[in-house]
Design an enzyme around this catalytic site. Structure first.
Site, short mmCIF file in Angstrom:
data_model
loop_
_atom_site.label_atom_id
_atom_site.label_comp_id
_atom_site.label_asym_id
_atom_site.label_seq_id
_atom_site.Cartn_x
_atom_site.Cartn_y
_atom_site.Cartn_z
N ARG A 85 -0.74 5.33 -10.61
CA ARG A 85 -1.12 3.94 -10.36
C ARG A 85 -1.75 3.80 -8.96
NH1 ARG A 85 3.53 -0.45 -10.80
NH2 ARG A 85 3.45 0.32 -12.95
N HIS A 125 -7.66 25.34 -1.46
CA HIS A 125 -8.41 25.35 -2.72
C HIS A 125 -7.46 25.31 -3.92
CE1 HIS A 125 -11.67 26.74 -0.07
NE2 HIS A 125 -10.80 27.63 0.35
N THR A 171 -18.02 -29.82 9.34
CA THR A 171 -18.71 -29.40 8.13
C THR A 171 -17.71 -28.67 7.25
OG1 THR A 171 -20.63 -28.19 7.27
CG2 THR A 171 -19.44 -27.16 9.08
N HIS A 195 -17.89 -30.77 -5.42
CA HIS A 195 -17.71 -30.35 -4.03
C HIS A 195 -16.21 -30.26 -3.75
CE1 HIS A 195 -18.17 -30.01 0.30
NE2 HIS A 195 -19.49 -29.96 0.17
N SER A 200 6.77 9.34 -21.80
CA SER A 200 5.73 9.43 -22.82
C SER A 200 6.28 8.85 -24.11
CB SER A 200 5.32 10.89 -23.04
OG SER A 200 4.53 11.02 -24.21
#
Length: 483
Positions: free
Chosen positions: A300, A156, A108, A83, A286
């Site tokens: 990212r 588009h 509680t 607990h 790269s």
């Protein structure tokens, strides 16, 4: 044996990406330190309202040890008791022995777990709002700077009428303003669970105060105020309603969609070589193709935004399956999904701010693309100019149609440049407007009210929206990425 961090899985959200301030907000130090502050506030309020047995020395010892957390003691106790709350009650009592018997009095577990969550979530939202304000401010400066720089518009992802670089940025800003509104609204609406007892009836506190209902209500209000909230939820079961989790994660999910859209636009423009995200001097695009300048930060943003958008599903499902006054199958899920949502949103915002601060615009590339497409768009202007010179509209339309198809064939079938203007100049029919063609092709005459729309939008919408955050903008620092 010393712990080797590389020998155990660590979440990339904290080990790789998250800002120090957001990672600290969800740390054990913040969580368990907040528990201790809640226990102190409860004891302080109980004593102030006349509850016997709470001494000044108990409060003094508690206050002196709010951050003096012995995790070895707490972890050993939790392993034995299974607990976590009682383990930390025990650990707190060891360093505040005069308070050991009154820590957690009448409460509680959800008094500390739920109320601490609400405090942590509120503070996390404050961090996000501050970063979002900075992003909006930076983009607004960008929009103002390029308010009248013509650029080819796309529908588009096909060439359409011209717009301006600044006007396009206002489309991004508008959605971010809505995200700011939603986050601020969710933050301001966030309440406190308060002092409600085991099943929300406050029975334990009513017993402590010997049936004095007014004292129990005063206790609830005082602890709420001491914990930095204006109000607490009027009713609850053992937990605050998990629908609240939906309320404050929804704006984060919605922001994820905005960030993904903006980063995608930047990736498309990077491919066209019109606009690029910042690229550091020694950055490698790269491992194989040394010439590449990949839009890695925008990628990212897209990657993490997708994760952010789906986390709303966790809290929706959790809210829907709560049983009566509570069930514990929310706990493990919430420990993962909610911190991840805030951490992810934080990373996305930090990265987005970094990108926006260093956006690079290439006007010559933009102009070259305009010149390749504008002749087709300008044909209506040619027709109107010819009509003003006494020409027949239908005949002029046919002349333009034939020349346009010929020029399009050169571009599409032969890979050549758009030579429509040269064809028009060589055609005797258009001799009356030959000297007007350059003026009719001025890109600034094709952008409509775009610059004025930018001005009005920034003046009437952005400036008022950012006014309450002037201190945040004044203290703004450049966004730093961990990697």
């Amino acid at each position: 044996m010393s712990f080797d961090p590389n020998a155990k899985y660590q979440s990339p959200l904290t080990s790789r990406y998250a800002s120090p301030e957001m990672a600290a907000n969800f740390s054990n130090n913040k969580r368990f330190g907040t528990w201790r502050r809640l226990w102190y506030n409860l004891a302080f309020a109980e004593k102030q309202l006349g509850l016997p047995g709470i001494t000044s020395s108990a409060l003094t010892q508690m206050q002196a040890n709010l951050d003096n957390i012995d995790y070895e003691v707490a972890n050993a106790e939790e392993k034995k008791r299974r607990h976590d709350v009682m383990a930390h009650v025990h650990a707190f009592g060891l360093v505040a022995p005069d308070a050991a018997g009154i820590i957690h009095l009448g409460a509680t577990s959800c008094f500390v777990t739920d109320n601490a969550d609400l405090i942590i979530f509120r503070d996390a939202m404050d961090l996000l709002i501050a970063k979002l304000v900075c992003v909006i401010n930076d983009l607004s400066l960008f929009a103002q700077k390029y308010r009248d720089l013509p650029t080819l518009g796309f529908t588009h992802f096909q060439p359409a009428q011209l717009t301006t670089v600044g006007k396009r940025a206002t489309l991004w800003i508008q959605e971010l303003l809505w995200d700011l509104r939603n986050m601020q609204r969710a933050r301001d609406d966030l309440g406190f669970r308060g002092v409600k007892g085991t099943t929300g009836t406050q029975a334990s506190f009513l017993s402590l105060f010997e049936g004095d209902h007014d004292k129990v209500e005063e206790l609830d209000a005082l602890v709420t105020e001491l914990s930095g909230f204006k109000e607490c939820y009027p009713v609850c079961g053992q937990t605050y309603s998990r629908k609240i989790d939906v309320d404050f994660l929804s704006p984060l999910s919605s922001f994820g969609a905005t960030a993904h859209r903006i980063a995608t636009d930047i990736r498309l423009l990077a491919n066209l070589k019109e606009i690029e995200e910042p690229f550091e001097k020694d950055q490698i695009g790269s491992s194989a193709m040394a010439y590449k300048r990949n839009p890695m930060r925008s990628e990212r943003i897209c990657s993490l935004s997708r994760h952010l958008m789906v986390l709303i599903g966790d809290v929706l499902q959790t809210a829907s399956v709560q049983w009566l006054e509570r069930t514990l199958d929310d706990s493990a899920n919430r420990r993962i999904s909610i911190p991840e949502a805030f951490l992810t949103a934080d990373i996305v915002l930090t990265t987005l701010q970094n990108v926006v601060e260093g956006l690079v615009v290439y006007p010559q590339v933009i102009n070259r693309r305009i010149r390749s497409e504008l002749p087709f768009m300008a044909t209506e202007n040619f027709i109107m100019a010819m009509v003003k010179k006494g020409g027949d509209r239908q005949e002029c339309h046919e002349q333009i149609r034939v020349l346009s198809h010929e020029a399009a064939a050169v571009v599409k079938q032969e890979g050549g440049e758009n030579d429509l203007i040269e064809r028009v100049k060589r055609t005797e029919y258009f001799a009356p407007i030959k000297n007007e063609l350059d003026a009719l092709l001025d890109p600034s005459t094709f952008i409509g009210r775009a610059p004025q729309q930018v001005d009005k939008f920034l003046r009437d919408y952005v400036t008022p929206a950012l006014a309450p955050y002037a201190s945040i903008i004044a203290a703004k620092k450049p966004a730093e990425l961990s990697v």
